[in-house]
Structure formats: structure tokens, C-alpha cells
Design an enzyme around this catalytic site. Structure first.
Site, short mmCIF file in Angstrom:
data_model
loop_
_atom_site.label_atom_id
_atom_site.label_comp_id
_atom_site.label_asym_id
_atom_site.label_seq_id
_atom_site.Cartn_x
_atom_site.Cartn_y
_atom_site.Cartn_z
N THR A 228 -41.80 25.60 49.94
CA THR A 228 -41.26 26.17 51.19
C THR A 228 -39.77 26.46 51.05
OG1 THR A 228 -40.90 23.92 51.97
CG2 THR A 228 -42.91 25.00 52.70
N ASP B 252 -34.30 20.09 45.49
CA ASP B 252 -34.05 18.93 44.64
C ASP B 252 -32.57 18.56 44.62
OD1 ASP B 252 -36.64 19.64 44.17
OD2 ASP B 252 -36.26 20.43 42.16
N ALA C 173 -41.80 14.80 34.94
CA ALA C 173 -42.75 14.17 35.85
C ALA C 173 -42.70 14.79 37.25
CB ALA C 173 -42.47 12.67 35.94
#
Ligand code: GLA
Length: 411
Positions: A50, A197, A138
Site C-alpha cells: 500500500t 521500512d 527475511a
């Protein structure tokens, strides 16, 4: 019960000691002592794919951090080493950093210096060593943690005055640092990511999830303490490595941007759920090159933004135990409409639910990486066992686990 692999976070003391030691090994004991800084990886609770659509997302910062020991230089030389890749020093000049000119992990470090300097900020060269307990590949934002650690280090040593004091972080200044980190990632490292992030790593608050509105970069800190409800957030690293630099992420983003153009909107955020979405999907069906794909992608984005709002409303109301179905719906949408899940993520999510999780979903960009599950605190062990067993039965690489709590930002 057989042992499962846990991904442990280092203590602050441990991380700083490691990186100081690695600095001395790389640069010798001469010269001024470096300072140390660190920044967290993140896990996103909901709101996937998003961010680059001007939407909402809800990450928390992890206790797992990337550490940097750094000292400024008078010239524009950047000398770097990583404790993770003991292949000697990398050297480059700040003036030579440009799109396409820097490879590998050094692009994330040098890119931040480049982006800050490009804004006219007084950044010079530096010597730095990095080390990290954020697992690589990850889907827990090891690259953003690296960028953010370097950003707060450069802010400090070159007196940029952006990060603020530990006790009183400067959110406006950190928004500037986050934007520089995004430029480093997009333009120097070449990963077309959306910005969640870097904001999670720089702008989160301990004990809170970060409700990030990517339309205007505004944030709200939503109290997030699962322990108080007898619950836990289990993160499953599927060990299926994902790579954001490959074409799939860019392709999703391009489809969304093309759909926005077809709909005549700046971003898909402008498409309201319900009747607005139905009208938009009709229009895409008539006017897109690949209508079936456009419809699925847009449906995911618009419904996912609504799920973020719904989940935040539940958290605000203290109805945390009711969040599971929203996580499940997010996973279904990412798997079927956005098509970014994979076998390992689906197995993790299904096994966790069967073992009693209240809800589970893939998290991050997808195509590997991690899944999250909302579980009763006293059922964490049994859910881990069940997921590990499901992987073993299918012959998949053994997954690794961590229980995530909302930690503090880069500093
Ligand atoms: C990756 C990107 C983010 C975001 C997520 C999906 O983590 O770095 O910007 O797009 O994927 O939500």
C-alpha cells in the site's frame, strides 16, 4: 518436542561491543574512537503493498537492530567494512556515488550519504563498520535498518540536527532522514521500494505500532502491547529468500501506477472501498491492457487500506483478540489478488492457524521472507512446533522464529 531455531536479538551492549571490535579490526587502534548507532528492522502488522499507492500501513520496529561504528573524515573518502562479509575494506569517494555506480550492501550506506549531500547537507567522508542481528533476506528490512543506522550516525557526526535527542526524537527531521534513505534505496541500490521500512526504522516508538499515511507521510503512534492481552506476535522466517531488486516488485508497482493513470487519479488511495471500488474495477475492465490482472491488483490495494483502518480501530478499542480475521483476509488478498505469496508462506500461515493462531498472514514484500501469526502467549511453542513440522513434512528448509515486540527507533 524438537528444538526450533530462534532468531535472537542482541542487547544494545552486545551490538555496540561487536561493532566497536570489528571497527578496531578493520581500521586499527590509531585515530579517534568511533561512535556507535543502531536502527531496527521492522515487521508490518497489516497494509502490504500500500505504501507506494499513497495508502496506509502499520509496521512495528523490531528489537533486532543493525549497528554501525563510524567516525567522520575531513575528506570525501568512504571506507566501509561489514562484520557479516569479512572480505576486507571497501573504499569509494562520496563524489563518485551515483545511480548504477555502487554495488551490493555498500550502496545502502554510501547512498544515504549521497542523498543527504544531494540536499545540500554538509556530509563528508567517513570510516564505518556495520554488523546486524536483523536476518538478511527475511523480509524484516535489513536494508532499511542499515540505511537508518547510517542516517542517524551521519546526522550526529556532521551536526545535521535532524534526528533529535533520544528522549525527544524530532519527527520532522526524521522524516527528512527517512526520505534520504528511500532515495538511497531507490536510486543508488536500485530497489523500487515504497518507504514504509525506512519510516518504521526511524519514526517508530517503543510499545507502539506506527500508523503511516503514505499520502502525506504523517504518522500516528498506536499503542501495541500484546503481552497485556496474553497474546504474542510470532514471526516465522520461512528461509525462502526474497529479493526486491528482481522484477516482480517493480511489476506490481508499475501495474498499480498504470491503473491509477487509467482511473485518472494520483494514486490508488483515491479509490474508496465499496461502490468506488466497484466503479473503478468496471473502468479497468474496459480500459486496461490486461484487465484481469489490473482488477486483482487494485482490489487488493483498496481493500488492504480498508483493513488497516479496521485493524487500527480494533487496537484503539482494545479488541485485540478480534484482529485475526483481518490478518487472514490480508493473506488471502495478497495470495490470490496480488499474487506475491509462495508455498513456504502459505504453509506457514496455514499451519499456524491450524495450531491455534487467531490469524496469520505473510508480511513484507512477499515471494519468500516472513509470515506473522497472532497467537495466545502460552501457545507460542505449540504453533512453532506445528509450523516447523509442516515444513519438515514437505521437505522445506527449516524455518526460524522470533516473538516480536514493538521496539524503539534508530538512534
Ligand atoms: C517491501 C518494501 C516496502 C513495501 C513492502 C510491501 O518491504 O520495501 O516499501 O512496499 O515490501 O508492503
Amino acid at each position: 518436542m524438537s528444538a526450533v531455531t530462534q532468531i535472537d536479538a542482541w542487547t544494545r551492549h552486545e551490538g555496540e561491543a561487536r561493532v566497536r571490535q570489528a571497527f578496531a579490526a578493520a581500521f586499527g587502534a590509531d585515530g579517534p574512537e568511533p561512535g556507535t548507532w543502531s536502527a531496527p528492522g521492522r515487521v508490518n502488522l497489516i497494509g502490504e503493498h500500500t505504501d507506494y499507492n499513497g495508502g496506509l500501513c502499520l509496521p512495528i520496529a523490531l528489537p533486532h537492530r543493525t549497528y554501525v561504528a563510524l567516525r567522520p573524515r575531513q575528506d570525501d573518502l568512504i571506507r566501509l567494512a561489514s562484520a557479516q562479509e569479512p572480505d576486507g575494506l571497501r573504499e569509494l569517494r562520496l563524489a563518485d556515488v551515483a545511480p548504477g555506480a555502487v554495488e551490493g550492501w555498500t550502496a545502502y550506506v554510501a547512498g544515504v550519504a549521497w542523498a543527504l549531500a544531494a540536499q545540500g547537507l554538509p556530509v563528508r567522508g567517513f570510516d564505518a563498520v556495520v554488523d546486524s542481528c536483523v536476518p538478511y533476506g527475511a523480509g524484516l528490512s535489513s536494508s532499511a535498518a542499515l540505511e537508518a543506522a547510517v542516517a542517524v550516525a551521519l546526522d550526529d557526526v556532521f551536526d545535521l540536527g535532524l534526528a533529535g535527542a533520544d528522549a525527544e526524537p524530532d519527527d520532522a527531521g526524521r522524516t527528512v532522514l527517512a526520505a534520504a534513505c528511500v532515495r538511497a534505496e531507490n536510486e543508488i541500490a536500485g530497489a523500487p521500494t515504497g518507504g514504509m521500512d525506512q519510516s518504521a526504522s526511524l519514526r517508530s516508538r517503543e510499545g507502539h505500532a506506527l500508523l503511516l499515511d503514505c499520502l502525506d507521510s504523517s504518522v500516528r503512534h498506536v499503542p501495541f502491547d500484546l503481552d497485556a492481552f496474553g497474546l504474542a506476535l510470532l514471526v516465522v522466517d520461512t528461509r525462502a529468500e526474497h529479493a526486491l531488486v528482481d522484477g516482480q516488485y517493480a511489476a506490481r508497482r508499475a501495474t498499480c501506477e498504470a491503473a491509477a493513470r487509467t482511473l485518472g487519479v494520483q494514486s490508488l488511495r483515491e479509490v474508496a472501498p465499496g461502490a468506488g471500488l466497484a466503479t473503478a474495477l468496471d473502468r479497468l475492465t474496459e480500459a486496461s491492457d490486461d484487465p484481469a490482472t489490473a482488477v486483482r491488483r487494485v482490489r487488493h490495494v483498496v481493500t488492504e487500506i480498508a483493513r488497516v483502518e479496521a485493524l487500527v480501530a480494533l487496537l484503539d478499542a482494545g479488541r485485540v483478540r478480534e484482529c485475526g480475521p483481518l490478518l487472514d483476509a490480508s493473506h488471502t488478498s495478497l495470495r490470490d489478488d496480488y499474487e506475491v505469496s509462495c508455498l513456504e508462506l502459505d504453509v506457514a500461515v496455514e499451519a499456524a492457524r491450524e495450531a491455534g493462531a487467531l490469524g496469520a498472514r505473510m508480511t513484507g514484500g512477499g515471494f519468500g521472507g516472513s509470515a506473522i501469526a497472532l497467537v495466545e502467549r502460552d501457545q507460542v511453542g505449540q504453533v512453532e512446533q506445528a509450523v516447523a513440522q509442516a515444513f519438515a513434512v514437505r521437505g522445506l528448509t527449516a524455518p526460524a522464529f522470533l516473538v516480536a515486540t514493538a521496539a524503539g527507533p534508530a538512534n
